[in-house]
Design a protein around this motif. Structure first.
Motif, PDB file in Angstrom:
ATOM      1  N   ARG A 203      41.444  36.230  36.916  1.00 26.70           N
ATOM      2  CA  ARG A 203      41.487  36.514  38.445  1.00 26.70           C
ATOM      3  C   ARG A 203      41.921  35.262  39.147  1.00 26.70           C
ATOM      4  O   ARG A 203      42.386  35.225  40.154  1.00 26.70           O
ATOM      5  CB  ARG A 203      40.037  36.767  38.781  1.00 26.70           C
ATOM      6  CG  ARG A 203      40.004  38.387  38.716  1.00 26.70           C
ATOM      7  CD  ARG A 203      38.889  39.027  39.247  1.00 26.70           C
ATOM      8  NE  ARG A 203      39.481  39.120  40.832  1.00 26.70           N
ATOM      9  CZ  ARG A 203      38.397  39.296  41.862  1.00 26.70           C
ATOM     10  NH1 ARG A 203      37.294  39.597  41.419  1.00 26.70           N
ATOM     11  NH2 ARG A 203      38.948  39.260  42.984  1.00 26.70           N
TER      12      ARG A 203
ATOM     13  N   GLU B  14      44.865  35.804  41.535  1.00 22.80           N
ATOM     14  CA  GLU B  14      44.787  35.800  42.943  1.00 22.80           C
ATOM     15  C   GLU B  14      44.616  34.342  43.388  1.00 22.80           C
ATOM     16  O   GLU B  14      44.405  34.282  44.829  1.00 22.80           O
ATOM     17  CB  GLU B  14      43.431  36.760  43.060  1.00 22.80           C
ATOM     18  CG  GLU B  14      43.641  37.873  42.519  1.00 22.80           C
ATOM     19  CD  GLU B  14      42.204  38.909  42.503  1.00 22.80           C
ATOM     20  OE1 GLU B  14      41.675  38.778  43.715  1.00 22.80           O
ATOM     21  OE2 GLU B  14      42.087  39.665  41.793  1.00 22.80           O
TER      22      GLU B  14
ATOM     23  N   ASP C  48      34.154  31.112  43.349  1.00 21.51           N
ATOM     24  CA  ASP C  48      34.600  32.619  43.942  1.00 21.51           C
ATOM     25  C   ASP C  48      34.698  33.732  42.828  1.00 21.51           C
ATOM     26  O   ASP C  48      33.957  34.808  42.894  1.00 21.51           O
ATOM     27  CB  ASP C  48      35.797  32.781  44.775  1.00 21.51           C
ATOM     28  CG  ASP C  48      35.572  31.976  46.020  1.00 21.51           C
ATOM     29  OD1 ASP C  48      34.175  31.711  46.308  1.00 21.51           O
ATOM     30  OD2 ASP C  48      36.613  31.756  46.754  1.00 21.51           O
ATOM     31  N   CYS C  49      35.452  33.516  41.771  1.00 20.76           N
ATOM     32  CA  CYS C  49      35.593  34.429  40.536  1.00 20.76           C
ATOM     33  C   CYS C  49      34.218  34.627  39.972  1.00 20.76           C
ATOM     34  O   CYS C  49      33.929  35.653  39.636  1.00 20.76           O
ATOM     35  CB  CYS C  49      36.572  33.966  39.744  1.00 20.76           C
ATOM     36  SG  CYS C  49      38.171  34.038  40.244  1.00 20.76           S
TER      37      CYS C  49
ATOM     38  N   LYS D  34      31.186  34.437  41.079  1.00 23.83           N
ATOM     39  CA  LYS D  34      30.511  35.307  41.709  1.00 23.83           C
ATOM     40  C   LYS D  34      30.763  36.543  41.852  1.00 23.83           C
ATOM     41  O   LYS D  34      30.100  37.462  41.744  1.00 23.83           O
ATOM     42  CB  LYS D  34      30.551  34.979  43.531  1.00 23.83           C
ATOM     43  CG  LYS D  34      29.583  33.862  43.943  1.00 23.83           C
ATOM     44  CD  LYS D  34      29.420  33.584  45.276  1.00 23.83           C
ATOM     45  CE  LYS D  34      29.116  32.062  45.363  1.00 23.83           C
ATOM     46  NZ  LYS D  34      30.062  31.327  46.699  1.00 23.83           N
ATOM     47  N   ASP D  35      32.038  36.805  41.731  1.00 20.13           N
ATOM     48  CA  ASP D  35      32.598  38.311  41.677  1.00 20.13           C
ATOM     49  C   ASP D  35      32.294  38.961  40.356  1.00 20.13           C
ATOM     50  O   ASP D  35      31.911  39.968  40.019  1.00 20.13           O
ATOM     51  CB  ASP D  35      33.964  38.515  41.836  1.00 20.13           C
ATOM     52  CG  ASP D  35      34.531  38.772  42.893  1.00 20.13           C
ATOM     53  OD1 ASP D  35      33.745  38.748  44.031  1.00 20.13           O
ATOM     54  OD2 ASP D  35      35.545  39.433  43.204  1.00 20.13           O
ATOM     55  N   ALA D  36      32.350  38.069  39.321  1.00 22.70           N
ATOM     56  CA  ALA D  36      31.986  38.558  37.951  1.00 22.70           C
ATOM     57  C   ALA D  36      30.555  38.879  37.690  1.00 22.70           C
ATOM     58  O   ALA D  36      30.191  40.025  37.227  1.00 22.70           O
ATOM     59  CB  ALA D  36      32.544  37.560  36.895  1.00 22.70           C
ATOM     60  N   GLN D  37      29.745  38.132  38.502  1.00 24.88           N
ATOM     61  CA  GLN D  37      28.309  38.381  38.355  1.00 24.88           C
ATOM     62  C   GLN D  37      28.112  39.646  39.112  1.00 24.88           C
ATOM     63  O   GLN D  37      27.029  40.515  39.032  1.00 24.88           O
ATOM     64  CB  GLN D  37      27.419  37.228  39.146  1.00 24.88           C
ATOM     65  CG  GLN D  37      27.547  36.003  38.302  1.00 24.88           C
ATOM     66  CD  GLN D  37      26.860  34.755  38.787  1.00 24.88           C
ATOM     67  OE1 GLN D  37      27.209  34.669  39.968  1.00 24.88           O
ATOM     68  NE2 GLN D  37      26.387  33.993  38.074  1.00 24.88           N
ATOM     69  N   ARG D  38      28.561  39.793  40.407  1.00 27.34           N
ATOM     70  CA  ARG D  38      28.545  41.071  41.117  1.00 27.34           C
ATOM     71  C   ARG D  38      29.066  42.369  40.389  1.00 27.34           C
ATOM     72  O   ARG D  38      28.203  43.437  40.438  1.00 27.34           O
ATOM     73  CB  ARG D  38      29.271  41.064  42.530  1.00 27.34           C
ATOM     74  CG  ARG D  38      28.917  42.096  43.466  1.00 27.34           C
ATOM     75  CD  ARG D  38      29.904  41.619  44.668  1.00 27.34           C
ATOM     76  NE  ARG D  38      31.421  41.608  44.779  1.00 27.34           N
ATOM     77  CZ  ARG D  38      32.182  42.619  44.336  1.00 27.34           C
ATOM     78  NH1 ARG D  38      31.661  43.655  44.166  1.00 27.34           N
ATOM     79  NH2 ARG D  38      33.415  41.868  44.222  1.00 27.34           N
ATOM     80  N   LEU D  39      30.080  42.084  39.434  1.00 30.86           N
ATOM     81  CA  LEU D  39      30.175  43.088  38.700  1.00 30.86           C
ATOM     82  C   LEU D  39      29.849  43.571  37.378  1.00 30.86           C
ATOM     83  O   LEU D  39      30.183  44.495  36.684  1.00 30.86           O
ATOM     84  CB  LEU D  39      31.814  43.260  38.753  1.00 30.86           C
ATOM     85  CG  LEU D  39      32.793  43.340  39.898  1.00 30.86           C
ATOM     86  CD1 LEU D  39      34.260  42.807  39.546  1.00 30.86           C
ATOM     87  CD2 LEU D  39      32.918  44.715  40.370  1.00 30.86           C
TER      88      LEU D  39
END
Lengths: 440, 440
Positions: free
Chosen positions: B170, B174, B180-181, B183-188
Motif C-alpha cells: 500500500r 498509494e 498511515d498504512c 493504522k489501516d492494516a490494524q483497522r482491517l
C-alpha cells in the motif's frame, strides 16, 4: 541401519545420468533423510559403449530394461525410457509384476495406461511414483496428492510446456513470428526436430490428464481433453493482447463446472498482473484454486536433466522412507469416473480477432450480431490500415483490417455460431482468431 | 478399514474452527486418501460458552488442553493455542510424553524449542508436524523436507509476513506513510493492536528459523538471525526503488556462504522482474535456490483461517496415512550444528540513501569515500530540492536533499565503516538509510 534401497535406472539419457549423479552426490544426506542407504545397483540402456562421463562399471548392466526390472538386485525401478508403449511400458509392467517399486517420468505412459498401472501397483503393494512426469522439477504431484488433502479443488491451470512458453515469450518480446521462434528454439535444443508434440499441445495434454486426476480424484481421462496448439498465434495477437492488458500463454486448464470436469489445452489470454503471466521462457508454473487454501502457485523449471532428476530423486526418497501411497492419492476403486464437460458448454471471456473489410457499417454489423446472441462486449479495438491504399472520405480503404473484440463470459457454442453468422454476412475476409481468456 | 485417527483440537480460534469444519466437510475424501477415517473426537478452549457457529457437543470438551493431550480418546493432538511457553508448550509436551502425534502451527514454540520437541517426538515414535507454522497455506515444509530431498539448497528467501507485505504494497501503490498504512492494516484486521512482532520482523524470523533448519539440515538457530523491520521505510525509498527498477519487500533470507549459514530478516530491494516482486498484499512467497532444481518459487496465502487450516489438515492426513518422518527431515542427531555467518561478513549490493547538504562537492566527497573503500557504485541518483529556498548560481540551496547510491557487491562491515566516515566528514544531515539488495 535398515537394508539399503537398491535402485535400477532404465534409460541413461540426460535425466537418467543426472539421477545416477545425484544419488551418488547426496548419498549421506539421503541416508539421513530416509533412514537407510539409497544406492544405484543396476542400469540399462541401448548403448553400453557410449561415454557418459561416469564410470558405470560399478553397476550391473542390462541391455534389456525388462531384465533389469525383473532382476533380484533391484528394489526400485526408475523408468526413464519414454513412450507410451514398447520397452517403457514393458519395463514398468515387469517391475510391478515382480513386486518392485516404480518411479517414472513418463507422462505419455501414465496418461494412457495410468489407471491400469496404478491398479497393478496397489495389488502388488508397491509404489508407482511420477512426480517428474508433470512440470519437471515443480513438486506439483506431491502438492496435489498430499499438501492439499483437505481441499476441494475447483480449478487448476498451468504452463506445462517450456517449449511453447519459450516461443510465446520470444514472439512477444521481440515481435517475431511463430516460425522464426520455433527455428531458434530448435537450434537451441528447446524444441524437437518434429515439434508437433510440443507446439500442438499434446505434451501439455498428457501432463494435464495426470494433474486432473490428482486434483479431482477422478480416473485419468486424457481423451476428454480439448487440445489446441500455438502455431496459429501471430505477432499481431501478442501486440493486441499487450494493448488490452493480457499476455498469451499455452495453458492446460482443468475445472469443475456445472456440467462436469472440463479439461482443455489452448492458447490463453491471462491478465498481465497475474502470477502466471510473469512466467517467461522455458519455466513452468501451476496455479491451483481450492476451497481452503484459496490460491496456490508453484513456479519452477519444467524440463532439463537436473530439475527432472530432482523430482525423480524425491520419489525415490519417498519410496525409501515410507510405505507406498495410492499413486493417484486414493485407491483406484475410489477414484470417480469423470463427468466430461463438453467444450461447447465452456463459458468464459473471449478474445476474437476478426479480419474485416475497412468500410462503413462493418463494426456495427459485427456488434449487432454479438448483441443478438446476447454476448456482451468488454471492449472493441479497431485498427485502421496504415497502408497507402486509396481511402474514402472517412479514411477507409476497403482493405482488410483487424477488429478485436473482448467479450464478457459467453458460451463457446454461442460464440462459434455467432462467428459463423458474421462470416455468412460477408463481413470478414479471413477465418477469425479466437483465444479464450482465463482470469484469476 | 483400519482404525480411525482420533483428532483432538486444542485452541478453537479461527484456524481451529476451520480445521474442525474441514475435517467434517472432507470426511469421505480424507478416508479415501488416508485409508482410514479421520475424526475430531475432542476439543479444548478457554471459553466453552462462546457461540462458534458449530455444535461442538458431539466432541469431548476439555477446559484444560493438557488434559486433552493426555486423553485416551485422542491419537493426534492439534495445538493451535500459540505462544512459545505456557499452555501451548505444556500441551505439546504432554501429548508427546503420552505417545500422541502432534500437529502444530506454532512457529514461536518451534523456533525456541523445536529441537527438544523433535527429539521427544522421535523417542516416542510419533509425528511432530508443523506445515502451518511457516507461510500459512504454502506447503513449504513438505517441499523442503520431501520434494527437494535430492537437492543441496544454497539459498532460501521469502515474504513470510503478510502484514508487512500488505503495508509495503500500500505504501508503494498509494504513496502513503508507514504509520498511515499500519493504522489501516490494524483497522482491517491485518495487523495486531501491538504490531511490533510483525512489523519489526520477529514473526518472519521465527518462520525463517524453521525453514533454515529444513533447508540446510541444521539445528534450529533462531538467535543467530539478524532482524530488521520495516518501520524505517519511507515513501521516498519506495519511489527511489521504483525509479531504479526495484521493489522493497521484507524478506527472510537464509544462505549458505563461505563463512557459514547466514540468516537475516530485513527490508530488501528485489528486482521488479523477479517472481517475488510480483507478490503484493497479504500473500506470501518463498523461493528456493538449489543445485538440482535450480529455482523453485511457491506463492500462496500466508495466513487466514482456511489457508492455515489447509496446512494443518495436510499434516493430519500425513499422520493418518504413513509412519512419522523425522520432524526436521532427518533425525535430530543427524542435524548439523550450524556455522553462523556473522552479518558483518555479509556480501551483497546495497541501496544507500544519504541525506546530504545541497552544496558543491558533496556527491564527489561521498563517491571518493566509496572509492577509497573499494565499493563500486552501480548508480548514483541525486534529487535536487524542488523547494523555493534561495539557491546559489548552480541551483543549489544548501538544503538537505537525498543522494541515492546503488552498490555492487560489498561487505557489510566495509559499507558501515564507510558510512561512518562520510558522516564524520560532515557531508550528511541525517543518519543514512541502508537497504540490502537481493538478486535472483
Amino acid at each position: 541401519m535398515s537394508q539399503p534401497l537398491r535402485v535400477g535406472v532404465a534409460g541413461l539419457g540426460t535425466v537418467g545420468m543426472s539421477v545416477v549423479r545425484i544419488l551418488a552426490r547426496q548419498e549421506n544426506a539421503l541416508a539421513a533423510r530416509c533412514g537407510r542407504p539409497v544406492r544405484v545397483t543396476a542400469v540399462s540402456s541401448r548403448d553400453r559403449s557410449r561415454d557418459r562421463g561416469i564410470d558405470l562399471r560399478r553397476y550391473a548392466w542390462f541391455d534389456d530394461p525388462v531384465e533389469l526390472a525383473r532382476s533380484g538386485e533391484v528394489d526400485c525401478v526408475v523408468e526413464l525410457i519414454g513412450g507410451d508403449e514398447g520397452p517403457a511400458r514393458a519395463t514398468v509392467e515387469a517391475a510391478l509384476a515382480s513386486g518392485k517399486h516404480v518411479v517414472t517420468a513418463n507422462k505419455a505412459l501414465l496418461a494412457r495406461h495410468g489407471l491400469g498401472l496404478a491398479r497393478a501397483a496397489e495389488e502388488a503393494g508397491v509404489a508407482l511414483a511420477f512426480e517428474a512426469s508433470s512440470a519437471g522439477g515443480i513438486p506439483i504431484v506431491k502438492a496435489l496428492r498430499e499438501a492439499l488433502a483437505g481441499n476441494a479443488v475447483s480449478r487448476l491451470y498451468g504452463i506445462l510446456n517450456g517449449t511453447c512458453n519459450y516461443i510465446l515469450s520470444r514472439m512477444e518480446l521481440e515481435g517475431l513470428s511463430f516460425q522464426d521462434c520455433l527455428k531458434d528454439a530448435q537450434r537451441l535444443g528447446y524444441a524437437e526436430a518434429d515439434p508437433t508434440f510440443d507446439v500442438e499441445g499434446f505434451d501439455t495434454a498428457h501432463k494435464l490428464a495426470i494433474l486432473t486426476s490428482l486434483a479431482f480424484g477422478t480416473e485419468i481421462d486424457a481423451e476428454a481433453i480439448h487440445v489446441e496448439g500455438i502455431s496459429s498465434i501471430t505477432p499481431l495477437d501478442l501486440r493486441m493482447a499487450d494493448e488490452l492488458g493480457f499476455r498469451i500463454k499455452l495453458l492446460g486448464v482443468a475445472e469443475r463446472t456445472k456440467t462436469g470436469i472440463e479439461q482443455r489445452v489452448h492458447p490463453t489470454m491471462v491478465p498481465k498482473s497475474s502470477a502466471i503471466a510473469q512466467v517467461m521462457g522455458v519455466t513452468n508454473a501451476v496455479t491451483i484454486d481450492a476451497d481452503a487454501v484459496r490460491e496456490l502457485t508453484l513456479i519452477g523449471p519444467g524440463a532439463g536433466g537436473d530439475p527432472t532428476a530432482s523430482a525423480v530423486v524425491a520419489d525415490i526418497a519417498d519410496v525409501a522412507s515410507a510405505p507406498p501411497r495410492a499413486p493417484f492419492g486414493r485407491p483406484v476403486d475410489r477414484l470417480e469416473k469423470p463427468q466430461r464437460a463438453p467444450m461447447q458448454r465452456h463459458e468464459g471471456g473471449y478474445y476474437i480477432r476478426l479480419t474485416v473489410h475497412d468500410r462503413p457499417g462493418v463494426a456495427a454489423g459485427v456488434a449487432t450480431r454479438m448483441a443478438q446472441a446476447e454476448i456482451s462486449l468488454e471492449s472493441i479495438l479497431q485498427k485502421r490500415a496504415a497502408s497507402s491504399a486509396a481511402k474514402d472520405p472517412h479514411g477507409r480503404s476497403g482493405a482488410p483490417v483487424p477488429l478485436v473484440l473482448i467479450t464478457y463470459a459467453a458460451a463457446e457454442a454461442t460464440v462459434r455460431e455467432t462467428l459463423d453468422r458474421i462470416a455468412a454476412d460477408g463481413l470478414v475476409s479471413e477465418p477469425p482468431q479466437v483465444i479464450r481468456i482465463e482470469r484469476e
